[in-house]
Design a protein around this motif. Structure first.
Motif, PDB file in Angstrom:
ATOM      1  N   TYR A  81       0.844  -1.190   0.000  1.00  0.00           N
ATOM      2  CA  TYR A  81       0.000   0.000   0.000  1.00  0.00           C
ATOM      3  C   TYR A  81       0.883   1.245   0.000  1.00  0.00           C
ATOM      4  CZ  TYR A  81      -3.622   3.375   1.292  1.00  0.00           C
ATOM      5  OH  TYR A  81      -4.477   4.440   1.306  1.00  0.00           O
ATOM      6  N   ASP A  82       0.606   2.151  -0.926  1.00  0.00           N
ATOM      7  CA  ASP A  82       1.275   3.447  -0.976  1.00  0.00           C
ATOM      8  C   ASP A  82       2.799   3.300  -0.980  1.00  0.00           C
ATOM      9  OD1 ASP A  82       1.257   6.203  -1.139  1.00  0.00           O
ATOM     10  OD2 ASP A  82       1.219   6.506   1.029  1.00  0.00           O
ATOM     11  N   GLY A  83       3.272   2.336  -1.781  1.00  0.00           N
ATOM     12  CA  GLY A  83       4.716   2.133  -1.917  1.00  0.00           C
ATOM     13  C   GLY A  83       5.356   1.348  -0.801  1.00  0.00           C
ATOM     14  N   LYS A  84       4.582   0.859   0.135  1.00  0.00           N
ATOM     15  CA  LYS A  84       5.123   0.088   1.261  1.00  0.00           C
ATOM     16  C   LYS A  84       4.576  -1.330   1.192  1.00  0.00           C
ATOM     17  CE  LYS A  84       5.230   4.233   4.165  1.00  0.00           C
ATOM     18  NZ  LYS A  84       4.732   5.131   3.099  1.00  0.00           N
ATOM     19  N   SER A  85       5.443  -2.321   1.427  1.00  0.00           N
ATOM     20  CA  SER A  85       5.047  -3.738   1.371  1.00  0.00           C
ATOM     21  C   SER A  85       5.582  -4.472   2.588  1.00  0.00           C
ATOM     22  CB  SER A  85       5.570  -4.404   0.097  1.00  0.00           C
ATOM     23  OG  SER A  85       4.984  -3.828  -1.048  1.00  0.00           O
ATOM     24  N   LYS A  86       4.801  -5.466   3.023  1.00  0.00           N
ATOM     25  CA  LYS A  86       5.238  -6.311   4.135  1.00  0.00           C
ATOM     26  C   LYS A  86       4.658  -7.707   3.963  1.00  0.00           C
ATOM     27  CE  LYS A  86       6.573  -3.925   8.358  1.00  0.00           C
ATOM     28  NZ  LYS A  86       6.267  -3.747   9.800  1.00  0.00           N
TER      29      LYS A  86
END
Length: 561
Positions: A134-139
């Protein structure tokens, strides 16, 4: 499944490998559309499904049906290509489709590998290993769940028995998975000296801190967390009702904004310790000269903020307001005689003193107040010539029941309905329809002590420039001084003497025991002041006011230096 079969995700599509032959998630579904056999005997795999069968299959599911159905469903779900495709493999396609769609869209799962475990009868456990972006962030996100395969009542096919818990164990019929920025940024609540207030050190402040975040998060200068969470669906009855979402994964932490409060760390710490000694106890401390809330503490299994939002009969602590009314009406004064018989009747309703005690002839209002004589106050209601007078006194002088307090968080501002007859008499002694909490009674005590109403505040009005409430009129100075004097007597030689014995300084108190229908032991109430600090406590089923609530209040007052 044959021995040695393996499953995995190939190129983003869930695949099942068995006996050296691989099927993609789409091919596994062909059995439903006239292609390869679906949910049937392993001997039919690779052969065209018979088209002439018109009977609905019944009977127990075979191991092959359970395994095949589970594999097909998990493959279709993991692929993310068509929620309807996976949903048609369940016994409730319409319901299942929205949850599976949300898994990939609202929850922003970009990759998923779903691995089935060993079936236990018709139940198949599985592990989800996914990536949330989401919004350039991944986990990465991993969890376990399970499904159950059932035989469709009308189709006769083996189908996944639908439940939202199939997608995630925490889901319900009214919740869904969502990944985005939190509704409100985190806040760092500060005490009056700039120290940090946190739930780890002050556990009963948890609801207050949550309320501060919800109200001030967007204006306190912080930035929100990005989280994957379980929250109410937009179309559910509870949507927007303030239910706290359950955080499953934090993709990025926000930056906390700062919200100042009037809490005194020393007094709050003592309040936290004091309420732990009792079950279902609440306490509030207020600075009479300003209205600043110095401490708020609760000890309740249900987590309810009863100190600020509770609504209970306050018992004889209500006699502070009753005394103000009687003296302003000119029908009573501290040193005037006040008859205190064992019982008193008003409009057919009989009231009694505790253990039916009475005071000797010639006893004064000060004596009746200090010894908490119910009948003495009730016998004067007729002299006021206004059964609803108590409601007016509470609203005009103490701003109780006007629902206009703006403390910085949500509060219940007390209620003294305009009653007549026996119900009005019950209000005189804090019973009947009158409702208060520790905040309300602490404010009433603070108003008497200061001689003027200062609306309680938890967040300084200067922080958000909100308008605070004011009383319609000021309590008569002579009446305020008279009530303070009677409270001093009560703290030294009346029902509050033992609880207040260890305190120095200028002190006064009033005890209360509130009877509750269906409850064998009364609620314990106690309100008091010491110098420029007023505090009230209530302990459910605590008995006499001086027994439980009294020591609690005394310890909180002692902490104010």
């Amino acid at each position: 499944m044959r021995s040695g079969a393996k499953m995995g995700v190939v190129g983003g599509v869930f695949a099942v490998v068995a006996g050296g032959v691989a099927w993609g998630g789409l091919n596994l579904y062909n059995g439903l559309t006239g292609g390869e056999a679906h949910n049937s005997d392993p001997g039919l795999v690779g052969k065209a499904a018979p088209r002439s069968i018109s009977t609905v299959r019944t009977g127990p599911l075979s191991a092959a049906e359970i395994s095949s159905t589970a594999r097909q469903f998990l493959a279709a779900w993991a692929s993310g290509k068509d929620a309807q495709q996976a949903a048609r493999l369940t016994d409730a396609p319409a319901d299942a489709a929205s949850y599976i769609e949300d898994f990939h869209t609202a929850a922003h799962v970009t990759k998923a590998a779903i691995t089935p475990g060993t079936p236990n009868g018709s139940t198949v456990p599985f592990t989800v290993r996914a990536t949330v972006s989401y919004d350039g962030k991944s986990k990465p996100w991993t969890y376990s769940s399970k499904l159950t395969v059932v035989r469709g009542r009308t189709t006769g096919r083996a189908e996944v028995g639908w439940s939202p818990t199939v997608v995630h164990p925490d889901l319900t019929a009214t919740t869904t998975l969502v990944t985005d920025k939190a509704a409100a940024p985190p806040v760092e609540a500060l005490d009056r000296d700039g120290g940090t207030l946190d739930a780890a050190r002050y556990p009963s402040l948890g609801p207050v801190l949550d309320a501060l975040r919800a109200r001030y998060g967007k204006q306190a200068g912080g930035s929100p967390d990005v989280t994957l969470r379980v929250q109410e669906r937009d179309d559910s009855a509870d949507a927007g009702q303030g239910a706290t979402p359950k955080i499953l994964l934090t993709l990025s932490k926000g930056r906390a904004g700062r919200v100042p409060t009037t809490i005194d760390a020393r007094v709050q710490a003592e309040a936290e310790s004091a309420v732990k000694k009792y079950t279902n106890a609440s306490v509030v401390a207020i600075r009479p000269s300003t209205g600043d809330i110095l401490a708020v503490a609760n000890n309740r299994e249900d987590g309810f903020d009863a100190a600020l939002q509770g609504a209970q009969a306050p018992g004889s602590t209500m006699k502070l307001v009753t005394s103000a009314l009687l003296m302003e009406k000119g029908v009573a004064a501290p040193d005037r005689p006040m008859e205190c018989p064992p019982t008193a009747t008003y409009y057919g309703r009989t009231f009694h003193n505790e253990d039916n005690f009475s005071l000797k002839q010639g006893s004064t209002m000060r004596d009746a107040f200090a010894q908490s004589c119910n009948t003495a106050f009730i016998k004067l209601i007729d002299d006021t010539k206004d059964d609803a007078g108590l409601s007016k006194e509470a609203g005009e002088v103490f701003d109780i029941g006007n629902n206009n307090w703006t403390t910085g968080v949500v509060t219940f501002d007390g209620k003294v309905p305009a009653e007549t007859g026996g119900e009005a008499a019950a209000e005189y002694i804090g019973q009947g329809t009158v409702q208060m909490n520790a905040l309300n009674m602490a404010s009433i005590t603070a108003t008497v002590r200061a001689g003027v109403f200062h609306q309680p505040v938890l967040v300084p009005p200067s922080f958000d420039h909100r308008q605070i409430a004011s009383a319609q009129r000021q309590l008569s100075p002579s009446v305020a001084q008279a009530i303070v004097g009677m409270m001093r007597t009560t703290a030294v030689s009346g029902t509050a003497a033992q609880a207040m014995a260890g305190l120095g300084g200028d002190k006064g108190a009033k005890t209360g025991s509130a009877e509750v229908d269906g409850q064998a032991v009364s609620n314990s109430w106690f309100t008091a002041f010491r110098n420029d600090c007023a505090a009230t406590a209530v302990v459910d089923a605590g008995g006499h006011g001086a027994d439980a609530a009294g020591p609690l209040v005394a310890s909180v007052l002692a902490a104010d230096q």
